[in-house]
Design an enzyme around this catalytic site. Structure first.
Site, PDB file in Angstrom:
ATOM      1  N   LYS A 129       0.675  -1.295  -0.140  1.00 36.16           N
ATOM      2  CA  LYS A 129       0.130   0.131  -0.037  1.00 36.16           C
ATOM      3  C   LYS A 129       0.906   1.212  -0.099  1.00 36.16           C
ATOM      4  O   LYS A 129       0.339   2.400  -0.399  1.00 36.16           O
ATOM      5  CB  LYS A 129      -0.937   0.084   1.196  1.00 36.16           C
ATOM      6  CG  LYS A 129      -0.176   0.090   2.570  1.00 36.16           C
ATOM      7  CD  LYS A 129      -1.455   0.143   3.538  1.00 36.16           C
ATOM      8  CE  LYS A 129      -0.725   0.066   5.111  1.00 36.16           C
ATOM      9  NZ  LYS A 129       0.065   1.237   5.260  1.00 36.16           N
ATOM     10  N   ASP A 130       2.174   1.226   0.439  1.00 33.05           N
ATOM     11  CA  ASP A 130       3.112   2.374   0.423  1.00 33.05           C
ATOM     12  C   ASP A 130       3.765   2.446  -0.998  1.00 33.05           C
ATOM     13  O   ASP A 130       4.427   3.626  -1.242  1.00 33.05           O
ATOM     14  CB  ASP A 130       3.985   2.126   1.556  1.00 33.05           C
ATOM     15  CG  ASP A 130       3.443   2.426   2.740  1.00 33.05           C
ATOM     16  OD1 ASP A 130       2.215   2.989   2.931  1.00 33.05           O
ATOM     17  OD2 ASP A 130       3.901   1.651   3.860  1.00 33.05           O
ATOM     18  N   ARG A 175      -7.828   8.626   3.881  1.00 29.61           N
ATOM     19  CA  ARG A 175      -8.986   7.493   3.571  1.00 29.61           C
ATOM     20  C   ARG A 175      -9.487   7.250   4.595  1.00 29.61           C
ATOM     21  O   ARG A 175     -10.858   7.031   4.822  1.00 29.61           O
ATOM     22  CB  ARG A 175      -8.060   6.380   2.840  1.00 29.61           C
ATOM     23  CG  ARG A 175      -8.935   5.200   2.603  1.00 29.61           C
ATOM     24  CD  ARG A 175      -8.175   3.787   2.057  1.00 29.61           C
ATOM     25  NE  ARG A 175      -7.185   3.686   3.198  1.00 29.61           N
ATOM     26  CZ  ARG A 175      -7.305   2.805   4.316  1.00 29.61           C
ATOM     27  NH1 ARG A 175      -8.579   2.301   4.466  1.00 29.61           N
ATOM     28  NH2 ARG A 175      -6.290   2.298   5.097  1.00 29.61           N
ATOM     29  N   ARG A 176      -8.808   6.731   5.674  1.00 36.10           N
ATOM     30  CA  ARG A 176      -9.363   6.571   7.057  1.00 36.10           C
ATOM     31  C   ARG A 176     -10.297   7.511   7.760  1.00 36.10           C
ATOM     32  O   ARG A 176     -11.340   7.226   8.070  1.00 36.10           O
ATOM     33  CB  ARG A 176      -8.359   6.106   8.011  1.00 36.10           C
ATOM     34  CG  ARG A 176      -7.752   4.686   7.568  1.00 36.10           C
ATOM     35  CD  ARG A 176      -6.532   4.047   8.621  1.00 36.10           C
ATOM     36  NE  ARG A 176      -6.031   3.002   8.131  1.00 36.10           N
ATOM     37  CZ  ARG A 176      -4.831   2.858   8.244  1.00 36.10           C
ATOM     38  NH1 ARG A 176      -3.896   3.784   8.554  1.00 36.10           N
ATOM     39  NH2 ARG A 176      -4.066   1.697   7.540  1.00 36.10           N
ATOM     40  N   CYS A 221      -0.561   7.219  -3.070  1.00 33.41           N
ATOM     41  CA  CYS A 221      -0.898   6.502  -1.940  1.00 33.41           C
ATOM     42  C   CYS A 221      -1.506   7.345  -0.864  1.00 33.41           C
ATOM     43  O   CYS A 221      -2.059   6.667   0.040  1.00 33.41           O
ATOM     44  CB  CYS A 221       0.577   6.125  -1.274  1.00 33.41           C
ATOM     45  SG  CYS A 221       1.593   5.122  -2.372  1.00 33.41           S
ATOM     46  N   ARG A 246       2.522   4.532  17.924  1.00 25.90           N
ATOM     47  CA  ARG A 246       0.893   4.903  17.831  1.00 25.90           C
ATOM     48  C   ARG A 246       0.319   4.156  18.953  1.00 25.90           C
ATOM     49  O   ARG A 246      -0.806   4.747  19.416  1.00 25.90           O
ATOM     50  CB  ARG A 246       0.672   4.497  16.237  1.00 25.90           C
ATOM     51  CG  ARG A 246       1.229   5.267  15.292  1.00 25.90           C
ATOM     52  CD  ARG A 246       0.602   4.861  14.006  1.00 25.90           C
ATOM     53  NE  ARG A 246       1.500   5.548  12.794  1.00 25.90           N
ATOM     54  CZ  ARG A 246       1.215   5.659  11.541  1.00 25.90           C
ATOM     55  NH1 ARG A 246       0.045   5.198  11.216  1.00 25.90           N
ATOM     56  NH2 ARG A 246       2.196   6.152  10.533  1.00 25.90           N
ATOM     57  N   ARG A 288       1.236  10.060  14.201  1.00 26.85           N
ATOM     58  CA  ARG A 288       2.377   9.462  13.378  1.00 26.85           C
ATOM     59  C   ARG A 288       3.224   8.634  14.337  1.00 26.85           C
ATOM     60  O   ARG A 288       2.987   8.457  15.489  1.00 26.85           O
ATOM     61  CB  ARG A 288       3.168  10.799  12.849  1.00 26.85           C
ATOM     62  CG  ARG A 288       2.615  11.650  12.029  1.00 26.85           C
ATOM     63  CD  ARG A 288       2.568  11.171  10.522  1.00 26.85           C
ATOM     64  NE  ARG A 288       3.772  10.412  10.207  1.00 26.85           N
ATOM     65  CZ  ARG A 288       4.937  10.994   9.637  1.00 26.85           C
ATOM     66  NH1 ARG A 288       4.806  12.124   9.343  1.00 26.85           N
ATOM     67  NH2 ARG A 288       5.767  10.113   9.231  1.00 26.85           N
TER      68      ARG A 288
END
Length: 306
Positions: free
Chosen positions: A80-81, A128-129, A239, A152, A146
């Site tokens: 995904k990155d 997106r989230r 991305c 996190r 971050r």
């Protein structure tokens, strides 16, 4: 034979690279492997939200440079990155079987998304989230989050946020999924294109490495993520944009790929969701992106601050 892998310094990146090395050495017992740790821009700049830093390849560019220089043979990425277009001379030599695709919510008070109080703070680094959360719960406050997975998680558990959203694959790979309050269903939170899959990048002309990597290839995962990333590419997105996609092979007709794509405004108020089936992954993804554009997806993306 010895392979050198480029890897980012985070615990998750090291785990993913070591997983690939272990899997390769299982099928190639005489293969020697070593890691070269490379720090990327995304690892260095931790005081700004990801969308503000912007740019493609935030977590991949330095690793790709090492590959192109011939200093390493492979680089292991979270797919995904990885930007949808490979730099000239590089290819994704292998995509192993996919892990968990869903996102997970973690709340110190063990509150599910629907039960978070109004104005509760939700931490995420992903547009997106954030957009999908606001679509369901416009009364919540989105705050930038971050750091690596451990950092996190610590911020959530010590109360800096009422809840955070993380990719489930990273949590399960690091054995931290016991902290998950709620696994967000795909109806609630569609994942990023390629989420849960690893990509092992190498030089396109390195036949020896490509042959070694081929033993780990999972065709079903390759087809699914190719469709998802074609959807993203057809929208001209990188991305960081609020685009989601998930594809899977039909259990009764394995040649048929089902793809759902989503484009959503940053405030969650405008949503374009499209679904279709096909047998050619690239063609399906591109076709669905055009359907999304016909329904206004390009207008939504034009307003994004990325």
């Amino acid at each position: 034979m010895r392979l050198t892998f480029a890897t980012r310094p985070s615990k998750l990146a090291r785990w993913q690279t070591q997983w690939v090395i272990n899997a390769l050495q299982t099928v190639h017992p005489n293969l020697e492997c070593e890691e070269k740790i490379i720090t990327t821009q995304g690892d260095k700049i931790l005081d700004k939200p990801l969308p503000e830093i912007g740019g493609k390849g935030l977590f991949t560019q330095e690793l790709e440079s090492e590959l192109l220089n011939g200093d390493v043979h492979c680089a292991v990425h979270s797919l995904k990155d990885l930007p949808v277009e490979n730099p000239a001379g590089l290819t994704v030599g292998c995509i192993p079987a996919r892990a968990e695709v869903r996102d997970a919510l973690i709340s110190r008070a063990s509150l599910r998304l629907a039960l978070l109080p109004p104005n509760a703070s939700v931490g995420t680094s992903s547009l997106r989230r954030a957009a999908q959360i606001l679509s369901l719960r416009p009364d919540l406050r989105i705050q930038s989050l971050r750091g690596n997975v451990d950092t996190r998680l610590r911020k959530a558990l010590n109360g800096q946020y009422d809840a955070i959203i993380l990719a489930g694959a990273g949590l399960t790979r690091l054995g931290l999924d016991s902290h998950v309050t709620e696994w967000l269903s795909l109806d609630v939170m569609l994942p990023a294109p390629g989420q849960g899959a690893l990509a092992i990048q190498c030089r396109a002309d390195d036949e020896v490495t490509l042959t070694l990597l081929s033993k780990l290839e999972d065709q079903a995962t390759r087809k699914a993520v190719t469709a998802e990333r074609a959807f993203l590419q057809g929208l001209g997105g990188g991305c960081a944009v609020p685009v989601a996609a998930f594809a899977e092979l039909n259990s009764h007709q394995p040649a048929v790929i089902s793809l759902t794509g989503l484009v959503i405004s940053e405030d969650g108020k405008k949503v374009v969701k499209v679904t279709d089936e096909g047998t050619e992954a690239l063609e399906l993804g591109m076709k669905l992106s055009q359907q999304a554009i016909a329904q206004g997806a390009d207008e939504i993306l034009a307003t994004c601050n990325v």
